[in-house]
Design a protein around this motif. Sequence first.
Motif, PDB file in Angstrom:
ATOM      1  N   ASP A 108      40.816  34.998  50.035  1.00 34.33           N
ATOM      2  CA  ASP A 108      39.981  34.703  48.869  1.00 34.33           C
ATOM      3  C   ASP A 108      39.990  35.929  47.962  1.00 34.33           C
ATOM      4  N   LEU A 109      40.838  35.909  46.943  1.00 32.64           N
ATOM      5  CA  LEU A 109      40.969  37.045  46.042  1.00 32.64           C
ATOM      6  C   LEU A 109      39.698  37.298  45.243  1.00 32.64           C
ATOM      7  N   GLU A 110      38.906  36.252  45.046  1.00 31.63           N
ATOM      8  CA  GLU A 110      37.640  36.421  44.335  1.00 31.63           C
ATOM      9  C   GLU A 110      36.674  37.260  45.164  1.00 31.63           C
ATOM     10  N   HIS A 111      36.578  36.983  46.453  1.00 33.88           N
ATOM     11  CA  HIS A 111      35.741  37.800  47.339  1.00 33.88           C
ATOM     12  C   HIS A 111      36.250  39.244  47.370  1.00 33.88           C
ATOM     13  N   ILE A 112      37.567  39.400  47.421  1.00 37.27           N
ATOM     14  CA  ILE A 112      38.149  40.739  47.498  1.00 37.27           C
ATOM     15  C   ILE A 112      37.765  41.558  46.274  1.00 37.27           C
ATOM     16  N   ARG A 113      37.979  41.006  45.099  1.00 33.52           N
ATOM     17  CA  ARG A 113      37.673  41.767  43.876  1.00 33.52           C
ATOM     18  C   ARG A 113      36.176  42.015  43.729  1.00 33.52           C
ATOM     19  N   MET A 114      35.366  41.012  44.069  1.00 29.03           N
ATOM     20  CA  MET A 114      33.914  41.192  43.953  1.00 29.03           C
ATOM     21  C   MET A 114      33.434  42.329  44.839  1.00 29.03           C
TER      22      MET A 114
ATOM     23  N   VAL B  60      30.668  46.805  44.920  1.00 27.28           N
ATOM     24  CA  VAL B  60      29.974  47.595  45.941  1.00 27.28           C
ATOM     25  C   VAL B  60      30.303  49.081  45.836  1.00 27.28           C
ATOM     26  N   GLN B  61      31.538  49.401  45.550  1.00 26.25           N
ATOM     27  CA  GLN B  61      31.959  50.810  45.586  1.00 26.25           C
ATOM     28  C   GLN B  61      31.675  51.482  44.240  1.00 26.25           C
ATOM     29  N   THR B  62      30.376  51.648  43.967  1.00 27.05           N
ATOM     30  CA  THR B  62      29.936  52.173  42.677  1.00 27.05           C
ATOM     31  C   THR B  62      30.174  53.667  42.542  1.00 27.05           C
ATOM     32  N   GLY B  63      30.432  54.354  43.660  1.00 31.69           N
ATOM     33  CA  GLY B  63      30.822  55.749  43.536  1.00 31.69           C
ATOM     34  C   GLY B  63      32.144  55.898  42.814  1.00 31.69           C
ATOM     35  N   ILE B  64      33.000  54.885  42.930  1.00 34.70           N
ATOM     36  CA  ILE B  64      34.292  54.873  42.255  1.00 34.70           C
ATOM     37  C   ILE B  64      34.206  54.109  40.938  1.00 34.70           C
ATOM     38  N   ASN B  65      33.437  53.027  40.928  1.00 32.68           N
ATOM     39  CA  ASN B  65      33.344  52.139  39.769  1.00 32.68           C
ATOM     40  C   ASN B  65      31.871  51.968  39.400  1.00 32.68           C
ATOM     41  N   PRO B  66      31.270  52.969  38.755  1.00 33.56           N
ATOM     42  CA  PRO B  66      29.815  52.962  38.549  1.00 33.56           C
ATOM     43  C   PRO B  66      29.295  51.817  37.698  1.00 33.56           C
ATOM     44  N   THR B  67      30.127  51.223  36.838  1.00 29.84           N
ATOM     45  CA  THR B  67      29.651  50.124  35.998  1.00 29.84           C
ATOM     46  C   THR B  67      29.546  48.817  36.759  1.00 29.84           C
ATOM     47  N   GLY B  68      30.279  48.694  37.880  1.00 33.52           N
ATOM     48  CA  GLY B  68      30.287  47.432  38.611  1.00 33.52           C
ATOM     49  C   GLY B  68      31.065  46.332  37.923  1.00 33.52           C
ATOM     50  N   VAL B  69      31.793  46.649  36.875  1.00 31.49           N
ATOM     51  CA  VAL B  69      32.609  45.651  36.179  1.00 31.49           C
ATOM     52  C   VAL B  69      33.775  45.246  37.084  1.00 31.49           C
ATOM     53  N   VAL B  70      33.990  43.933  37.207  1.00 27.78           N
ATOM     54  CA  VAL B  70      35.031  43.414  38.099  1.00 27.78           C
ATOM     55  C   VAL B  70      36.284  43.101  37.298  1.00 27.78           C
ATOM     56  N   ALA B  71      37.407  43.696  37.693  1.00 31.38           N
ATOM     57  CA  ALA B  71      38.681  43.438  37.016  1.00 31.38           C
ATOM     58  C   ALA B  71      39.101  41.988  37.218  1.00 31.38           C
ATOM     59  N   VAL B  72      39.759  41.426  36.234  1.00 34.75           N
ATOM     60  CA  VAL B  72      40.071  40.001  36.260  1.00 34.75           C
ATOM     61  C   VAL B  72      41.401  39.692  36.928  1.00 34.75           C
ATOM     62  N   GLY B  73      42.343  40.629  36.934  1.00 29.70           N
ATOM     63  CA  GLY B  73      43.695  40.287  37.363  1.00 29.70           C
ATOM     64  C   GLY B  73      44.063  40.862  38.714  1.00 29.70           C
TER      65      GLY B  73
ATOM     66  N   ASP C 187      47.755  44.987  44.547  1.00 23.54           N
ATOM     67  CA  ASP C 187      47.719  44.934  43.087  1.00 23.54           C
ATOM     68  C   ASP C 187      46.338  44.556  42.566  1.00 23.54           C
ATOM     69  N   ALA C 188      45.590  43.779  43.339  1.00 20.41           N
ATOM     70  CA  ALA C 188      44.271  43.323  42.892  1.00 20.41           C
ATOM     71  C   ALA C 188      43.233  44.441  42.881  1.00 20.41           C
ATOM     72  N   VAL C 189      43.293  45.346  43.856  1.00 21.76           N
ATOM     73  CA  VAL C 189      42.260  46.394  43.905  1.00 21.76           C
ATOM     74  C   VAL C 189      42.795  47.795  44.160  1.00 21.76           C
ATOM     75  N   TYR C 190      43.767  47.966  45.032  1.00 25.06           N
ATOM     76  CA  TYR C 190      44.184  49.321  45.400  1.00 25.06           C
ATOM     77  C   TYR C 190      44.950  50.006  44.263  1.00 25.06           C
ATOM     78  N   HIS C 191      45.737  49.248  43.525  1.00 28.97           N
ATOM     79  CA  HIS C 191      46.530  49.842  42.449  1.00 28.97           C
ATOM     80  C   HIS C 191      45.634  50.509  41.403  1.00 28.97           C
ATOM     81  N   GLY C 192      44.614  49.801  40.926  1.00 27.94           N
ATOM     82  CA  GLY C 192      43.732  50.358  39.899  1.00 27.94           C
ATOM     83  C   GLY C 192      42.497  51.024  40.459  1.00 27.94           C
ATOM     84  N   HIS C 193      41.754  50.306  41.256  1.00 23.29           N
ATOM     85  CA  HIS C 193      40.465  50.793  41.757  1.00 23.29           C
ATOM     86  C   HIS C 193      40.629  52.035  42.622  1.00 23.29           C
ATOM     87  N   PHE C 194      41.659  52.077  43.466  1.00 19.89           N
ATOM     88  CA  PHE C 194      41.889  53.217  44.351  1.00 19.89           C
ATOM     89  C   PHE C 194      42.946  54.195  43.816  1.00 19.89           C
ATOM     90  N   LYS C 195      43.392  53.981  42.559  1.00 19.33           N
ATOM     91  CA  LYS C 195      44.338  54.895  41.908  1.00 19.33           C
ATOM     92  C   LYS C 195      45.694  54.967  42.624  1.00 19.33           C
TER      93      LYS C 195
END
Length: 354
Positions: A276-282, A287-300, A238-246
């Motif tokens: 460490d969920l903070e390390h995971i989201r960061m 790092v994966q700017t090909g997917i997330n070019p702004t580098g904005v880190v989701a909060v939830g 839910d922290a990264v794969y749901h949104g970041h990886f679609k």
Amino acid sequence: MRANKLPTEEIERDPAAFADRVTEDGRFGFAAEADRYRLVVSRACPWAHRVVMTRRLMGLERAVSLAVTDPVQEIIEGDPHWVFTARTGSPDGRDPILGIHALREAYLARDPEYDGGVSVPGLVDVTSGHLVSNDFDQISEDMATEWGSLARDGAPELYPQALREEIDAVSAQVYQDLNNGVYRCGFAPDQRSYDRAVAAVFDRLDALEEHLTGRRYLVGEHITLADLRLWATLVRFDAVYHGHFKCNRRKLVEYPALWAYARDLYQTSGFGDTTDLEHIRMHYYRVQTGINPTGVVAVGPDPRGWLTEHGREALGGSPFGEGTPPGSAPDDERVRPLAEQGRGVGEVWDAQER
């Protein structure tokens, strides 16, 4: 795949570049000895997390030291590399034991001609500075079975002989469709590739939901390596794969049995206390700017849900079988309190010097 490039073909995970085994009798050239090896990991990486959990559950913290890299990789000669920084306890940018800035230095110490990728975990021979292995599954299996008297009293049987065939079969399915499947979704080069990958991810989650509705653990009556391999993906879902990886057909929290299973393990020593969920989201968002070019880190999402009651004890079984829980994590390995892992991280981390 370079994380700052757009995908052009389906992701393929390279086999481990170095896979020497460490065993009790040293029959493959490396013997299990206290203080000889250092485990280099990123707390963001699910493949490294498997080994960290195994090491903790087996009580090998005093035998194998731990080096944690910065979750934000550094670009060196055009490629992202795992490095040591002040943010993770290396004020001068070098690991205090190995004396290296980037894990690739241990790869090159092993093979000066090596020009492949660099991944975590890396098990490094402290004396020589050479990488021994980056094979996450083999390192885990050997730590679970081959470290003999260096393991703690009461360590669980994570890879019991009688269940290995089933553990391997379940793990292979989970790896293909889910562990690696989420990456095939996130780095899909086209719609057809994505559709195929995301269907496999949720077919596997649906099957796991059914499997875990009436049983507490994946294989047998206590935790095995199969659970570690699955859970390293679930805790990131839910922290990264749901949104970041679609992977957004459903969230983990929408699967009653899987979400309860994941909470059960989070609240078990060796799981949540190595996360460490903070390390995971960061890592994923920065790092994966090909997917997330702004580098904005989701909060939830809000991490406090991991501590809610799960009710899985009613299914029977016990986490450690005939063994016992590990003791408290060493002071220098404790992760941030869960409440701190739900804050906005970008501004906090930007303010810290690399």
